[in-house]
Design a protein around this motif. Structure first.
Motif, PDB file in Angstrom:
ATOM      1  N   ASP A  39      74.702 126.536  24.649  1.00  0.00           N
ATOM      2  CA  ASP A  39      75.435 126.263  23.241  1.00  0.00           C
ATOM      3  C   ASP A  39      76.570 125.443  23.803  1.00  0.00           C
ATOM      4  OD1 ASP A  39      76.147 126.981  20.474  1.00  0.00           O
ATOM      5  OD2 ASP A  39      77.755 127.703  21.559  1.00  0.00           O
ATOM      6  N   ALA A  40      77.309 125.744  24.757  1.00  0.00           N
ATOM      7  CA  ALA A  40      78.630 124.844  25.237  1.00  0.00           C
ATOM      8  C   ALA A  40      78.165 123.702  25.420  1.00  0.00           C
ATOM      9  CB  ALA A  40      79.218 125.593  26.374  1.00  0.00           C
ATOM     10  N   THR A  41      77.160 123.442  26.157  1.00  0.00           N
ATOM     11  CA  THR A  41      76.709 121.874  26.382  1.00  0.00           C
ATOM     12  C   THR A  41      76.554 121.047  25.207  1.00  0.00           C
ATOM     13  OG1 THR A  41      75.753 122.630  28.582  1.00  0.00           O
ATOM     14  CG2 THR A  41      75.305 120.623  27.982  1.00  0.00           C
ATOM     15  N   ALA A  42      75.458 121.772  24.420  1.00  0.00           N
ATOM     16  CA  ALA A  42      75.141 121.267  23.045  1.00  0.00           C
ATOM     17  C   ALA A  42      76.206 120.858  22.253  1.00  0.00           C
ATOM     18  CB  ALA A  42      73.883 122.053  22.501  1.00  0.00           C
ATOM     19  N   CYS A  43      77.276 121.844  22.013  1.00  0.00           N
ATOM     20  CA  CYS A  43      78.413 121.532  21.301  1.00  0.00           C
ATOM     21  C   CYS A  43      79.211 120.485  21.664  1.00  0.00           C
ATOM     22  CB  CYS A  43      79.090 123.071  21.295  1.00  0.00           C
ATOM     23  SG  CYS A  43      80.576 122.842  19.950  1.00  0.00           S
ATOM     24  N   LEU A  44      79.652 120.306  22.967  1.00  0.00           N
ATOM     25  CA  LEU A  44      80.353 119.230  23.605  1.00  0.00           C
ATOM     26  C   LEU A  44      79.611 118.085  23.163  1.00  0.00           C
ATOM     27  CD1 LEU A  44      81.238 120.866  27.247  1.00  0.00           C
ATOM     28  CD2 LEU A  44      82.901 120.463  25.080  1.00  0.00           C
ATOM     29  N   ALA A  45      78.237 117.958  23.414  1.00  0.00           N
ATOM     30  CA  ALA A  45      77.560 116.765  22.940  1.00  0.00           C
ATOM     31  C   ALA A  45      78.005 116.449  21.531  1.00  0.00           C
ATOM     32  CB  ALA A  45      76.031 116.733  23.232  1.00  0.00           C
ATOM     33  N   ALA A  46      77.815 117.414  20.672  1.00  0.00           N
ATOM     34  CA  ALA A  46      78.086 117.141  19.244  1.00  0.00           C
ATOM     35  C   ALA A  46      79.412 116.550  19.057  1.00  0.00           C
ATOM     36  CB  ALA A  46      77.796 118.470  18.523  1.00  0.00           C
ATOM     37  N   GLU A  47      80.380 117.223  19.831  1.00  0.00           N
ATOM     38  CA  GLU A  47      81.778 117.032  19.530  1.00  0.00           C
ATOM     39  C   GLU A  47      82.158 115.304  20.089  1.00  0.00           C
ATOM     40  OE1 GLU A  47      83.753 121.350  19.144  1.00  0.00           O
ATOM     41  OE2 GLU A  47      84.116 120.029  21.135  1.00  0.00           O
ATOM     42  N   LYS A  48      81.397 114.953  21.200  1.00  0.00           N
ATOM     43  CA  LYS A  48      81.481 113.748  21.611  1.00  0.00           C
ATOM     44  C   LYS A  48      80.971 112.685  20.703  1.00  0.00           C
ATOM     45  CE  LYS A  48      80.296 110.777  25.780  1.00  0.00           C
ATOM     46  NZ  LYS A  48      79.654 110.859  26.837  1.00  0.00           N
ATOM     47  N   HIS A  49      79.843 113.067  20.265  1.00  0.00           N
ATOM     48  CA  HIS A  49      79.403 112.234  18.962  1.00  0.00           C
ATOM     49  C   HIS A  49      80.617 112.038  17.876  1.00  0.00           C
ATOM     50  CE1 HIS A  49      76.895 109.574  16.559  1.00  0.00           C
ATOM     51  NE2 HIS A  49      76.952 110.395  15.683  1.00  0.00           N
ATOM     52  N   ALA A  50      80.687 113.316  17.328  1.00  0.00           N
ATOM     53  CA  ALA A  50      81.420 113.374  16.063  1.00  0.00           C
ATOM     54  C   ALA A  50      83.002 113.086  16.027  1.00  0.00           C
ATOM     55  CB  ALA A  50      81.376 114.639  15.518  1.00  0.00           C
TER      56      ALA A  50
END
Length: 584
Positions: A39-50
């Motif tokens: 979850d932490a890795t995926a959330c960081l990827a989402a925040e990097k895009h958003a």
């Protein structure tokens, strides 16, 4: 040393050594810890895009294929596959590496949805994802299909529940009451459990859920359970620092392993047979489904006992002995009306999981999929996915060029695929409308003798019955095909018309025809201008269609070019007719 910077696009990578503090009683990485990292890795990827904070909305079904042991290295890679208005699909791949042998294995591949949450009450509209590779383009296209499955899951589930309610499948002999497995646990959300906005990390909630579910399963199996899969985490609402989270877990049902089914793909199974197998005998029960419900309370709600339902999930466990062998579990019996609802719900979810696994692991030499309620969304997904992957394969070679027509071939093992590219003077949306209606195909394709609609499933899916004229030395052939059509969502994406064979019990093979299979075929239509487009037809050649192509591939026939010319003529004539109508 020159710095490499962060990964391009929305990619994020996390590497973690597995220490004893991360492990369970078997010295294997605990599933809860892995879920937190994912979850932490995926959330960081989402925040990097958003470019703003993001929260977990859901995580799709997760299968754990390998265990990671103390001393090994976990690598988690996450990237945004597609951005919608305010949400994103993030793909997650987890691998484990043995530092002594350097062998790397896949632990899990999963997909999660995150929502952008900027500071304040406002919303932002996300930018499109930059597609840097063919793989990015494929995942970007299929993200739409996975979203359709998520949105349609509840309806499929309710339909199966209704079927299940009509079947008397429960036997009480030698069964254990589910109430004995109920576990309740309370957690206080503290600052380390939340992000800088105070929202509880989704991964932390998932880890707590796994812990309480594991305790519930252990009360039934009298051993240490091992998490094998999760049937979607869905977050219904937020929780924040200071909230009290109450976790309730209970065993819903027990099942035998899927390897015990012994049924060919395409073979019909009545609901009663499904349900009978899904409630196996005492000696063959190896897995258990545990349902977990999470409710949140702030201080005022805690006093008034006013709960907020924020999360639910269903986790499937196995129990192993010291030799790693599966332990047999007792049957369970629901003792309340709600227990019976959960018992039947587990059967419905199990049925969906099995059909999905069967479809997505299909081999080319197996018969076509049986079309039924539990698997329609997954067959449609596999139809679109197969065509998308076929079109994206590297190594296509041009074998013929004729004015506005190019013919390509692709060989992979003993599989031959064809691609016919046509330049057509017609708007792409009109070409899509004409080519997706297979009853019109008789007007330009001489390989179609008859074609009728067997079932109009919805606006985007239809099932047709098609017959083809006999070739020399061959019986006439017939096909039952699913045609899935998808409109373009972005200007750079094609319109898609995907075709594959399916099995319908009401249309069995007959002695008059040789029933044939289409593995993967269809059209991709790219727009060039308001009045022109490129139409690409694909077909993975099977024994059913080989007679129509074999002569052409040896250079002694022009049947493919002739059919393509007729297709172009059909499209452009209909375009002219439409123009005449609009002029008047």
């Amino acid at each position: 040393m020159e710095g490499r910077g962060v990964a391009e696009g929305g990619d994020v990578c996390m590497c973690q050594p597995v220490f004893p503090a991360h492990a369970d009683h078997r010295d294997e990485l605990s599933a809860g810890q892995l879920l937190k990292w994912m979850d932490a890795t995926a959330c960081l990827a989402a925040e990097k895009h958003a470019g703003v904070s993001c929260v977990t909305a859901s995580m799709d079904d997760i299968q754990f294929e390998e265990a990671a042991r103390v001393g090994q290295i976990i690598t988690i890679k996450a990237k945004v596959n597609r951005a919608f208005k305010t949400s994103m699909e993030v793909g997650i791949k987890v691998t484990v590496q043995d530092v002594l042998t350097n062998v790397e294995k896949i632990v899990s591949v999963a997909y999660a949805t995150y929502v952008a949450k900027p500071v304040g009450a406002g919303k932002i509209e996300l930018e499109p994802v930059k597609l840097l590779s063919t793989e990015d383009q494929v995942e970007h296209s299929l993200a739409i299909e996975r979203r359709r499955i998520r949105l349609g899951y509840e309806q499929v589930f309710q339909n199966l529940m209704q079927e299940s309610n009509n079947e008397d499948t429960f036997e009480e002999e030698d069964a254990v009451s589910t109430e004995l497995t109920h576990v309740q646990s309370t957690e206080l959300v503290q600052p380390p459990h939340a992000n800088h906005h105070g929202n509880t990390f989704g991964g932390q909630i998932m880890a707590w859920m796994e812990t309480v579910a594991s305790i519930s399963a252990s009360r039934l199996c009298r051993s240490y359970p091992v998490l094998k899969s999760v049937n979607m985490f869905k977050f219904w609402g937020p929780s924040v620092v200071g909230d009290r989270l109450v976790f309730n877990a209970i065993v819903n049902n027990t099942f035998q392993n899927s390897v015990g089914l012994g049924v060919r793909r395409g073979e019909a199974l009545p609901v009663a047979v499904w349900n009978k197998w899904l409630q196996p005998s005492w000696n063959s029960i190896f897995s258990v489904e545990v349902g977990v419900r999470v409710e949140a309370y702030n201080c005022e709600e805690w006093i008034k006992n006013q709960a907020r339902h924020i999360n639910s999930a269903f986790l499937i466990f196995n129990a192993l002995n010291d030799n790693g062998e599966l332990l047999t579990l007792p049957r369970i019996k629901p003792t309340t009306q709600d227990g019976m609802r959960r018992y039947r719900g587990a059967i419905a979810r199990r049925r969906i999981r099995l059909t999905r696994k069967c479809i997505l692991s299909a081999k080319v030499d197996e018969p076509s999929d049986l079309w039924e309620q539990s698997n329609q969304a997954y067959i449609s997904y596999s139809n679109i996915a197969a065509l998308t992957h076929l079109a994206a394969k590297p190594g296509w070679e041009i074998t013929s060029t004729l004015d506005d027509i190019k013919i390509w071939t692709h060989e992979e093992g003993d599989m031959l695929s064809l691609k016919v590219e046509m330049q057509v003077k017609i708007p792409s949306h009109l070409a899509f409308s004409l080519l997706s209606d297979f009853t019109l195909r008789l007007q330009w394709d001489k390989h179609f003798l008859t074609c009728k609609v067997l079932q109009a499933v919805n606006e985007d899916e239809k099932i047709y019955y098609v017959t083809s004229p006999p070739m020399t030395g061959h019986k006439p052939r017939d096909f039952v095909i699913l045609v899935s059509k998808r409109k373009t969502c972005e200007p750079s994406e094609p319109y898609i018309v995907a075709v594959k064979s399916v099995t319908i019990t009401s249309v069995p093979p007959s002695s008059e025809y040789c029933r044939s299979e289409i593995l993967c075929a269809g059209f991709q239509i790219y727009s060039h201008s308001d009045n022109s487009c490129t139409v690409c037809y694909f077909n993975q050649v099977t024994s059913g269609v080989m007679p129509y192509f074999a002569a052409n591939l040896t250079g002694s026939s022009e049947s493919i070019e002739d059919t393509a010319l007729e297709c172009i003529k059909f499209l452009e004539v209909n375009n002219s007719k439409l123009k005449l109508k609009t002029d008047f």
